[in-house]
Design a protein around this motif. Structure first.
Motif, PDB file in Angstrom:
ATOM      1  N   ARG A 196      -3.554  -1.324   3.832  1.00 29.70           N
ATOM      2  CA  ARG A 196      -3.791  -1.334   2.394  1.00 29.70           C
ATOM      3  C   ARG A 196      -4.388  -2.668   1.969  1.00 29.70           C
ATOM      4  O   ARG A 196      -4.102  -3.711   2.545  1.00 29.70           O
ATOM      5  CB  ARG A 196      -2.483  -1.082   1.637  1.00 29.70           C
ATOM      6  CG  ARG A 196      -1.964   0.328   1.808  1.00 29.70           C
ATOM      7  CD  ARG A 196      -0.641   0.517   1.080  1.00 29.70           C
ATOM      8  NE  ARG A 196      -0.764   0.313  -0.369  1.00 29.70           N
ATOM      9  CZ  ARG A 196       0.193   0.636  -1.237  1.00 29.70           C
ATOM     10  NH1 ARG A 196       1.338   1.153  -0.813  1.00 29.70           N
ATOM     11  NH2 ARG A 196       0.019   0.425  -2.536  1.00 29.70           N
ATOM     12  N   THR A 197      -5.199  -2.614   0.915  1.00 33.52           N
ATOM     13  CA  THR A 197      -5.831  -3.837   0.415  1.00 33.52           C
ATOM     14  C   THR A 197      -5.560  -4.049  -1.072  1.00 33.52           C
ATOM     15  O   THR A 197      -6.193  -4.890  -1.707  1.00 33.52           O
ATOM     16  CB  THR A 197      -7.352  -3.782   0.639  1.00 33.52           C
ATOM     17  OG1 THR A 197      -7.900  -2.633  -0.026  1.00 33.52           O
ATOM     18  CG2 THR A 197      -7.675  -3.710   2.127  1.00 33.52           C
ATOM     19  N   ASP A 198      -4.591  -3.303  -1.624  1.00 31.69           N
ATOM     20  CA  ASP A 198      -4.305  -3.399  -3.054  1.00 31.69           C
ATOM     21  C   ASP A 198      -3.111  -4.298  -3.362  1.00 31.69           C
ATOM     22  O   ASP A 198      -2.637  -4.341  -4.496  1.00 31.69           O
ATOM     23  CB  ASP A 198      -4.070  -2.009  -3.644  1.00 31.69           C
ATOM     24  CG  ASP A 198      -2.963  -1.231  -2.946  1.00 31.69           C
ATOM     25  OD1 ASP A 198      -2.657  -1.541  -1.773  1.00 31.69           O
ATOM     26  OD2 ASP A 198      -2.399  -0.309  -3.562  1.00 31.69           O
ATOM     27  N   LEU A 204     -10.771  -5.170   0.421  1.00 33.04           N
ATOM     28  CA  LEU A 204     -11.357  -4.098   1.219  1.00 33.04           C
ATOM     29  C   LEU A 204     -12.537  -4.601   2.032  1.00 33.04           C
ATOM     30  O   LEU A 204     -12.697  -4.253   3.204  1.00 33.04           O
ATOM     31  CB  LEU A 204     -11.799  -2.949   0.313  1.00 33.04           C
ATOM     32  CG  LEU A 204     -12.409  -1.733   1.017  1.00 33.04           C
ATOM     33  CD1 LEU A 204     -11.431  -1.096   1.989  1.00 33.04           C
ATOM     34  CD2 LEU A 204     -12.883  -0.708  -0.017  1.00 33.04           C
ATOM     35  N   GLU A 205     -13.366  -5.442   1.423  1.00 31.95           N
ATOM     36  CA  GLU A 205     -14.527  -5.958   2.134  1.00 31.95           C
ATOM     37  C   GLU A 205     -14.101  -6.834   3.307  1.00 31.95           C
ATOM     38  O   GLU A 205     -14.685  -6.770   4.385  1.00 31.95           O
ATOM     39  CB  GLU A 205     -15.417  -6.758   1.186  1.00 31.95           C
ATOM     40  CG  GLU A 205     -16.698  -7.266   1.833  1.00 31.95           C
ATOM     41  CD  GLU A 205     -17.522  -6.146   2.459  1.00 31.95           C
ATOM     42  OE1 GLU A 205     -18.086  -6.384   3.559  1.00 31.95           O
ATOM     43  OE2 GLU A 205     -17.585  -5.048   1.881  1.00 31.95           O
ATOM     44  N   ARG A 208     -12.670  -4.677   6.164  1.00 33.10           N
ATOM     45  CA  ARG A 208     -13.780  -3.989   6.842  1.00 33.10           C
ATOM     46  C   ARG A 208     -14.475  -4.939   7.801  1.00 33.10           C
ATOM     47  O   ARG A 208     -14.750  -4.593   8.958  1.00 33.10           O
ATOM     48  CB  ARG A 208     -14.775  -3.454   5.812  1.00 33.10           C
ATOM     49  CG  ARG A 208     -15.985  -2.765   6.456  1.00 33.10           C
ATOM     50  CD  ARG A 208     -17.003  -2.317   5.425  1.00 33.10           C
ATOM     51  NE  ARG A 208     -16.504  -1.201   4.626  1.00 33.10           N
ATOM     52  CZ  ARG A 208     -16.238  -1.270   3.333  1.00 33.10           C
ATOM     53  NH1 ARG A 208     -16.411  -2.410   2.681  1.00 33.10           N
ATOM     54  NH2 ARG A 208     -15.803  -0.219   2.683  1.00 33.10           N
TER      55      ARG A 208
END
Length: 246
Positions: A196-198, A204-205, A208
């Motif tokens: 998760r990136t929240d 998110l970048e 990735r």
């Protein structure tokens, strides 16, 4: 040969990994999630002697048992310097949300690119930001000069977790050859998924980029041991992980 043990513990079902060199007592603990009494009983029952605790990141579900184990065995905790703020803040490490606040301030810091030597094996620190700012993965390349030994698993695959190679009796662990590359990736890379990136510090970048540019370039036979769910390989994730495909 090396033997790896996995215990899934705590509120979030976090994978705790314990690695030893076959036939020797010393071991390394990766992400001691919780339930230190159970971990102590488990390791003592196997006659293991922990020498260090390594943290992939500072979220509560990966650190609850770190300080108690450190004090019990008199061993150091290693964590990224970039996780210091998160480790020391019960809101940012999410422990306050679950009404079990925990902070960790006494640890030995490391940085991306650092190398450790534990269990007669090299441990490379790879910065894999995205889930948190200071998330890291630990990569163990094949032992230089070791003879090729075909891997074997002494127990049938568990029926409780699809695709898992770990035996049902966690005391048996998995036997891996010296030539097997190993990756402990915390909550960055999962089987057919990613972390998760929240949460605070997530991106998110960045996750990735971490997965594509730092993890998926590792040898395809690398065994991947994530912080949750089942294990996988780099080769499999190149084919099926959404971060590799999009």
């Amino acid at each position: 040969m090396y033997r790896i043990y996995k215990k899934t513990l705590g509120l979030a079902g976090t994978n705790v990994y314990i690695l030893r060199r076959e036939g020797e007592r010393e071991c390394v603990i990766v992400d001691p999630a919780a339930e230190e009494a159970e971990l102590i009983e488990f390791m003592d029952g196997l006659g293991l002697c922990p020498v260090s605790i390594l943290l992939t990141h500072g979220h509560f579900d990966h650190i609850y048992a770190a300080e108690p184990l450190s004090k019990h065995y008199g061993i150091p905790i290693y964590a990224s310097e970039k996780e210091r703020e998160l480790l020391g803040d019960k809101e940012k490490n999410l422990s306050l949300m679950f009404r079990r606040p925990v902070i960790l301030t006494d640890f030995t810091p490391f940085s991306g690119g650092d190398h450790f030597s534990f269990l007669k094996r090299e441990w490379q620190v790879i910065e894999t930001a995205g889930h948190t700012k200071g998330s890291v993965s630990f990569y163990l390349p094949p032992v230089p000069g070791a003879s090729e030994v075909k891997e074997r698993v002494e127990n049938p695959a568990s029926k409780r977790e699809f695709g898992s190679e770990f035996p049902e009796d966690c005391r048996e662990g998995l036997l891996l050859s010296d030539q097997t590359p190993i990756l402990f990736c915390g909550d960055t890379l999962f089987r057919s998924s990613y972390g998760r990136t929240d949460f605070p510090g997530g991106s998110l970048e960045e996750i990735r980029r971490s997965i594509r540019e730092k993890l998926l370039i590792l040898p395809e036979e690398t065994k991947v041991y994530p912080g949750h769910q089942g294990e996988t390989t780099i080769g499999r994730e190149r084919r099926y992980n959404p971060m590799a495909l999009h």
